[in-house]
Design an enzyme around this catalytic site. Structure first.
Site, PDB file in Angstrom:
ATOM      1  N   ASN A   1      -0.839 -13.291  -3.582  1.00 46.99           N
ATOM      2  CA  ASN A   1      -1.354 -13.800  -2.311  1.00 46.99           C
ATOM      3  C   ASN A   1      -2.636 -14.594  -2.610  1.00 46.99           C
ATOM      4  OD1 ASN A   1      -3.480 -11.975  -2.590  1.00 46.99           O
ATOM      5  ND2 ASN A   1      -2.561 -10.451  -1.215  1.00 46.99           N
TER       6      ASN A   1
ATOM      7  N   ASP B   1       5.762  -6.373  -0.349  1.00 52.87           N
ATOM      8  CA  ASP B   1       6.791  -5.757  -1.201  1.00 52.87           C
ATOM      9  C   ASP B   1       8.190  -6.173  -0.740  1.00 52.87           C
ATOM     10  OD1 ASP B   1       4.732  -4.418  -2.495  1.00 52.87           O
ATOM     11  OD2 ASP B   1       4.872  -2.696  -1.145  1.00 52.87           O
TER      12      ASP B   1
HETATM   13  O1  RIB Z   1       2.236  -2.336  -0.672  1.00 58.39           O
HETATM   14  C1  RIB Z   1       2.192  -1.193   0.133  1.00 58.39           C
HETATM   15  C2  RIB Z   1       2.025   0.036  -0.711  1.00 58.39           C
HETATM   16  O2  RIB Z   1       0.770  -0.001  -1.348  1.00 58.39           O
HETATM   17  C3  RIB Z   1       2.040   1.326   0.067  1.00 58.39           C
HETATM   18  O3  RIB Z   1       3.333   1.847   0.242  1.00 58.39           O
HETATM   19  C4  RIB Z   1       1.101   2.223  -0.727  1.00 58.39           C
HETATM   20  O4  RIB Z   1       1.776   3.240  -1.388  1.00 58.39           O
HETATM   21  C5  RIB Z   1       0.384   1.301  -1.694  1.00 58.39           C
HETATM   22  O5  RIB Z   1       0.798   1.516  -2.975  1.00 58.39           O
END
Ligand code: RIB
Length: 299
Positions: free
Chosen positions: A180, A244
């Site tokens: 990002n 993610d």
């Molecule tokens: O990217 C989100 C994640 O970042 C969360 O699920 C938390 O566990 C952290 O690792």
């Protein structure tokens, strides 16, 4: 057959809904609390599997995290090389404010052992046309990168959470930087998106950059391509795991189709859906939901 080997973290997320991020010296009552599955690695493995690409998750949990392993299996992730150790599972404390933004504290737990033997075992099954995906919540990333390149795999690095450990890795071996703006600034010293991409390609000309810009969309740059994808406008309740979801859907679509524009569009749609739901792994949409979303928003 596995197409993506994801060496990544698993966490138990303790999620607090709060009126504002807690200040120094303040004790703040939450308006809601829940435990969710998380960890950037686990979230990305589930997103890859939901996108329809075969994925093997490599990493470790403690006994307290067996339910995370069950969840990954249920959602289609191969966990043959996930180890259950005596060290407790990684933990995360998340504050979610009324706009859906988050602030996160993590305790690495089992994610912080060096899992060279697990990486080696997973790579021994590789044929060479896979991608190794890593994030920055595990130890042992240098071993993973070097072993993967020795086997002829491409390596994608989601440089989150950014810190000096990420910058110290052999970045000249990375094929995809997924970052990002904040991570891009730490990597290049630049703040302008175009300058970030220019600087990455100047230093690592073999690589491609996927630069996510929140509501401003995403930029993809490589020696051959310069593409953009707008963000989809949705009602945000929790941004946790959106990056993610994007990473998993993007790489899965690349592996399935080799079409970067389609990968950007699919990943942007999946990320948009994820922010309309609470939690990280629990907010990742199925590919049917993503197709339905795109049929309405990008017919
Ligand atoms: O990217 C989100 C994640 O970042 C969360 O699920 C938390 O566990 C952290 O690792």
């Amino acid at each position: 057959m596995t197409k993506i080997i994801n060496y990544g973290s698993c966490c138990i997320d303790h999620v607090f809904q709060i009126p504002h991020f807690v200040r120094a010296g303040e004790t703040l009552s939450s308006t809601g609390y829940a435990i969710f599955p998380g960890g950037k690695g686990l979230n990305q493995s589930i997103a890859i599997a939901e996108a329809g690409c075969a994925v093997t998750h490599v990493g470790a949990i403690g006994e307290d995290g067996r339910w995370l392993a069950e969840l990954m299996t249920t959602r289609g992730v191969n966990i043959t090389h996930l180890s259950v150790t005596n060290t407790p599972t990684g933990q995360a404390i998340l504050q979610i404010d009324p706009s859906g933004e988050n602030a996160i504290i993590i305790s690495g737990g089992a994610n912080l052992a060096v899992h060279g033997h697990l990486i080696e075992a997973a790579l021994n099954e590789a044929t060479g046309d896979e991608i190794l995906l890593i994030q920055n919540e595990t130890s042992g990333n240098e071993i993973a990168i070097r072993q993967a390149k020795a086997k002829g795999l491409q390596v994608a690095f989601n440089m989150a959470p950014m810190n000096e450990n990420a910058l110290a890795l052999p970045l000249a071996l990375i094929d995809y930087f997924i970052i990002n703006e904040t991570e891009g600034e730490a990597l290049t010293g630049k703040t302008d998106p175009t300058e970030i991409c220019d600087a990455v390609l100047e230093q690592y000309p073999q690589s491609a950059v996927v630069l996510t810009l929140g509501q401003a969309g995403v930029v993809f740059r490589s020696a051959e391509s310069n593409l953009t994808q707008a963000a989809y406008s949705v009602d945000t309740i929790d941004t946790t795991g959106a990056g993610d979801t994007f990473t998993g859907y993007f790489l899965a679509t690349i592996m399935k189709t080799k079409r970067v524009e389609l990968a950007l569009q699919t990943a942007a749609a999946a990320a948009a859906l994820s922010v309309t739901r609470p939690g990280a792994a629990t907010s990742i949409p199925t590919r049917q939901e993503v197709h339905q979303f795109l049929s309405v928003h990008a017919p």
